[in-house]
Structures are given as structure tokens and as C-alpha cells.
Design a protein around this motif. Sequence first.
Motif: not given
Length: 365
Positions: A282-288, A314
Motif C-alpha cells: 500500500e502507498q499514499e494516495d492509492d498509487t499502488h 481496497k
Amino acid sequence: MHFDIFCRVIDNFGDIGVCWRLARQLADAPDGHQVTLWVDDIHRFQRIEASVGVQPVQSLTHNIKVVHWTTPAPLREPGDVVIEAFSCDPPETFVEAMKAKGSLWINLEYLSAEAWVESFHAVPSLQSNGLRKFFFYPGFTSNTGGLLRERDLLAQRDAWQADARQRAALLAALQVPADVIAGLQAGWRQALLFGYPGAPATALIHALEATQSPWVVLVPQGMHPNIINVATPHVRVVEIPFVDQAGFDRLLWSSDLNFVRGEDSLVRALWAGKPLVWHIYEQEDDTHLIKLQAWLAQSGYPDAVGQLMMAWNKKEDAAARRHLDAVLQYPAWNDWVAAAARRTDSLAQQPDLATNLTTFCAKNC
């Protein structure tokens, strides 16, 4: 050639897992390269390789040395090629020695299926000190650095899968109950659940139960405690101890469905050739999720499988349950099995990462 690989263990075991596999594959290449692996967290390394000791410098094989990367760093002569794994910044004193020797500097980047990777792979990174440095991107296409894969990996997999006794022996060594092993030998199906916290594991148990077929879910120790020791009429959940890299491969090979997390485990699950669900880091701002979507677009998996993976990442329990119900039913399950096998076969046609890397370095040294 002599390779130095620098690895800083950030969390979990993905960083050291990739670096240890790469070190072994470079050493096992036909030319038998010399490899020095620098690791800052020796104790974490010991979890995946029992032969590692705590001494500052040790020889694990005739051509692999492990150096405990401390501060200040030990003074050692650099190799022909220095691999900086995941932008971990080798010590300044070592970089100065690289300049004196004229070492080739490789920045081994994280794995991604995004389109921009092909444009940045093997591109030089200009250094003010005059050292030659290049970006090297693993990837899933022929225009990237490829994926780590031992020369005989798929042959080993096929031999393992052809001998049911090896699977039974592995499970027994992991203290899986005898009645569960007997059930698997009689045709029960096996899932391996290796995910990050928050994964909709309960939704998986309910979906497997809804198939009305017997399933065994193997869960590594300490993960998903909310489902440990769950027993339904058709699902048994069994907690298993931590395994080394070879043991992990064999668990993937012997499972019908693999839930994996991170990059190293994804690649190993791909080589298993079985249906898989990838829990991406998981990465910030849903970059993943952008990275996941790019990978799914290349995968050739049915749309329903892609929808499941998005819901899984999610952490949407209801949506994950709905999509699991869809893909676990026939004929959707058979479509997933076939698509997984095709993807593995397609990727296996490409040169592996270690081969691509040594070819690139030989041209640029």
C-alpha cells in the motif's frame, strides 16, 4: 565479473528476498560470478536463510560472501559492478573506492508493470563524480530487465508437482494435522493466504465454504489472527510456521490458489502457474492501485479476477466476497486456472533478470 549488492532491509522480507535470490542466481550463472552481498539487518536475513551467521564477513558458498553493512561500513575493494537495490545509497567511502576502481553502478529499481518503465529501463543516471550509473527496472515485458527466475525452476516445479509424497512430507514438517494431509491427498483443495493486515480474509473463508467443496487454508504464523482455527463444514484453517525461500516456493506449487503480498512473492507465485491474488504494498494516495491496474492489464486474467484483486486491495469485504463467489464457481474457475498457466508460460519465454543484468553489465564494464 565480481558483483557487490547492497541491501537495506526496510520492512518484511521483500528487499532481502529479492537480493538473496539475485545473489544466488548471479553466482550460479554459467560464468560463476563472484558476489558480495551487503546486508544491514543480518537477523532478518537469517529468517529466510538459516546458514547466515552473525560474523562481520562470511562465505556462504565458494563464490558468495555476506558482509554485515554497519556504520561505519567495513573497508572493502568494490567489485566490477555495484548493485544498489531499491535506492539504498551505498556508503560514501565505498562510492569513493568505486570511483577509483571504475566500477559500474546499477540502481536496481522496484518491480512495476506501468508503461513508463520501458522508457526508463537501462537509462544512464549522470553522476557529478564521473561514475557510470544506470537504472535497471525489473518488469514483465522484453523491453525491461525481466523477472528473477532460476535456470531450472520450472523443471523443479514440475517434478515436485508430479510427486505427491513430497507435498505430504512438506505439510507434515509444517505440523499440518494428519487428517488434513489425508484430505488433501484425497482431493481437497489448498489455498495459501499470505497477505497484509486488513485483507478481507473472513470473506475468503465464507466464499470457500459456499463452494460446498473441502478446502484447507494455510496461513503463515502471526498473520490474519481473526481466522486462525476457524473450522466450517468445508473449510479448515491451519497456521503454519515461517518457511525459507525454497519452502515457500513449494507451498505455492502445491496450492490450488495463492494469495501473496509484495513483489518477491508475486513473482514466485507467477512461476507456480496457479491462480493467484496479489496484495500489493500500500502507498499514499492509492498509487499502488494504479500499479495494480497496470499489472492486471498485462495479465490476461479474466475481468472477474481483476475485479476481485481490486476489491481485495481496497479491503472491501462485501465486494471481495461477491467476486470470490463468482471466480470460484465453474466454469469461471477453469478459466482462471487456464489463464494463470498461460501467463506463466508466456513470461517464461523471456530471459530472466539475472541473465539480462549480466549481459548488460558485460557490455558496459
